[in-house]
Write an enzyme that holds these catalytic residues in place. Structure first.
Site, PDB file in Angstrom:
ATOM      1  N   SER A  89       0.836  -1.125   0.098  1.00 18.42           N
ATOM      2  CA  SER A  89       0.043  -0.059  -0.159  1.00 18.42           C
ATOM      3  C   SER A  89       0.831   1.312  -0.015  1.00 18.42           C
ATOM      4  O   SER A  89       1.664   1.585  -0.829  1.00 18.42           O
ATOM      5  CB  SER A  89      -1.132   0.010   1.138  1.00 18.42           C
ATOM      6  OG  SER A  89      -1.791   0.927   1.101  1.00 18.42           O
ATOM      7  N   HIS A 109      -8.161  -4.644  -0.850  1.00 15.58           N
ATOM      8  CA  HIS A 109      -7.094  -3.618  -0.626  1.00 15.58           C
ATOM      9  C   HIS A 109      -6.607  -4.051   0.922  1.00 15.58           C
ATOM     10  O   HIS A 109      -7.228  -3.908   1.880  1.00 15.58           O
ATOM     11  CB  HIS A 109      -7.211  -2.070  -0.558  1.00 15.58           C
ATOM     12  CG  HIS A 109      -5.887  -1.407  -0.456  1.00 15.58           C
ATOM     13  ND1 HIS A 109      -5.048  -1.133  -1.709  1.00 15.58           N
ATOM     14  CD2 HIS A 109      -5.365  -0.718   0.582  1.00 15.58           C
ATOM     15  CE1 HIS A 109      -3.819  -0.262  -1.495  1.00 15.58           C
ATOM     16  NE2 HIS A 109      -4.268  -0.412   0.041  1.00 15.58           N
ATOM     17  N   ASP A 121      -9.713  -4.210  -5.411  1.00 15.01           N
ATOM     18  CA  ASP A 121      -8.855  -3.085  -4.817  1.00 15.01           C
ATOM     19  C   ASP A 121      -9.292  -2.122  -5.939  1.00 15.01           C
ATOM     20  O   ASP A 121      -9.001  -1.991  -6.912  1.00 15.01           O
ATOM     21  CB  ASP A 121      -7.531  -3.244  -4.786  1.00 15.01           C
ATOM     22  CG  ASP A 121      -6.474  -2.001  -4.197  1.00 15.01           C
ATOM     23  OD1 ASP A 121      -7.144  -1.153  -3.828  1.00 15.01           O
ATOM     24  OD2 ASP A 121      -5.298  -2.269  -4.147  1.00 15.01           O
TER      25      ASP A 121
END
Length: 362
Positions: free
Chosen positions: A198, A334, A304
């Site tokens: 991320s 995600h 995501d």
């Protein structure tokens, strides 16, 4: 939904067929095209949803601190992986947690070094957070690598590029290390990977660009590649997946925008180079990665909201001649690898394959 095997990619696989590495790249049909700018109506306060309190001085209060785990350096314990912390810059509060697989103690050969940057939207969490401690511990064991997880400064107290600067400083500390015997005795400095999930994937990418831009050909710490797990990127134009998954509970579009508002330099938009790697002079920046000869692994999933940007980055790098591999899966969401151990293990297989494949490349 079309599947594209990288083993058929004549641009890249001709140079990589020498090491048998097969990943699948999932192209999202008709969704990687950028859409026109579209204002998103946020019915709820994103800062309230993120559990943040904005303070008048530009800082935030984070009411809930996620659980953290201490290091476990004692070799007399039955732990499969040992870990310990070292200070990098006391004035900045930065440090690194080193993870050493116990099996390394019984082998003379050194292990690859993975320098890891945790996620959290640049705003949350720590290298000591239990979810990332467990992730790095299991990765060190499953991948058979030394993992160095970096604690960097958080925004908005320290807006970007503070995290990138901390990452580069951490790499310098690792390169010039004179205090940690695990790194000196067990880490192979000729096989180093910058990895992040991320926001950490964003940091790995931008820290890599800074290292690549340096004029010296660093032989003391030889980076072989970047591993970007669901990297956190954005832009002023919405993608198909951002619109399709605007209300996805793990990363809604409103919350995504709020994180960028708090972490980017004041006064810039989401097409700033820290946020959008394909905007502006993106081609020149990517050229530096190509010049270094690094490989790049980008992973993501269809569930995501950021998947189209991740797929777009892979295509962009391909066009620029970078040696890049995309591994995208159906479903999921995600950050799934941070909370689902089985998904993390699946990811570790991909990472291990990538690293082992590159071990035979000079």
């Amino acid at each position: 939904m079309p599947l594209f095997s990288l083993s058929n990619s004549k641009c890249f696989w001709r140079t990589s067929i020498a090491f048998a590495f097969s990943l699948t790249f999932l192209f999202i049909a008709n969704s990687t095209t950028l859409q026109t700018p579209s204002p998103t109506s946020c019915n709820n306060d994103p800062y309230k949803q993120l559990n943040l309190i904005l303070n008048p001085n530009g800082t935030v209060t984070r009411p809930n601190k996620p659980p953290e785990s201490p290091p476990a350096p004692d070799p007399t314990t039955p732990n499969l992986v040992l870990s310990k912390d070292h200070t990098i810059n006391q004035s900045k509060g930065t440090w690194v947690r080193i993870y050493l697989p116990r099996k390394a103690l019984d082998h003379s050969s050194k292990l690859p070094l993975v320098v890891f940057f945790h996620g959290g939207g640049f705003i949350f969490l720590s290298a000591a957070s239990t979810i990332f401690h467990d992730f790095c511990l299991n990765m060190a064991n499953d991948v058979a690598a030394i993992v160095a997880s970096v604690e960097y400064r958080l925004a908005p107290e320290h807006r970007l590029p503070a995290a990138y600067e901390d990452a580069v400083e951490a790499l310098h500390w690792i390169k010039t290390n004179q205090v940690d015997d695990w790194l000196k005795n067990y880490a192979d400095y000729s096989h180093v990977y910058l990895m992040g999930s991320s926001a950490g994937g964003n940091i790995a990418y931008n820290a890599g660009l800074r290292v690549a831009a340096a004029n010296d050909d660093d032989q003391e710490l030889k980076i072989k590649g970047l591993i970007l797990v669901q990297p956190f990127f954005s832009g002023t134009h919405r993608t198909g997946s951002e619109l399709r998954l605007a209300n996805e509970p793990h990363l809604s579009l409103c919350n995504n925008d709020a994180l960028w508002e708090l972490s980017l330099p004041v006064g810039v938009d989401r097409d700033h180079e820290y946020c959008n790697p394909t905007a502006g002079n993106g081609g020149k920046r990517v050229e530096m990665i190509k010049h270094r000869g690094w490989w790049v692994l980008v992973t993501g999933c269809r569930g995501d909201p950021l998947v189209d940007r991740q797929a777009q980055l892979v295509r962009y790098m391909q066009r620029e001649g970078v040696r890049v591999v995309g591994h995208f899966t159906a479903g999921d969401y995600h950050g799934i690898q941070d909370t689902q151990p089985l998904k993390a293990k699946e990811l570790f297989v991909v990472v291990k394959t990538f690293i082992e494949a590159l071990s035979s490349v000079n």
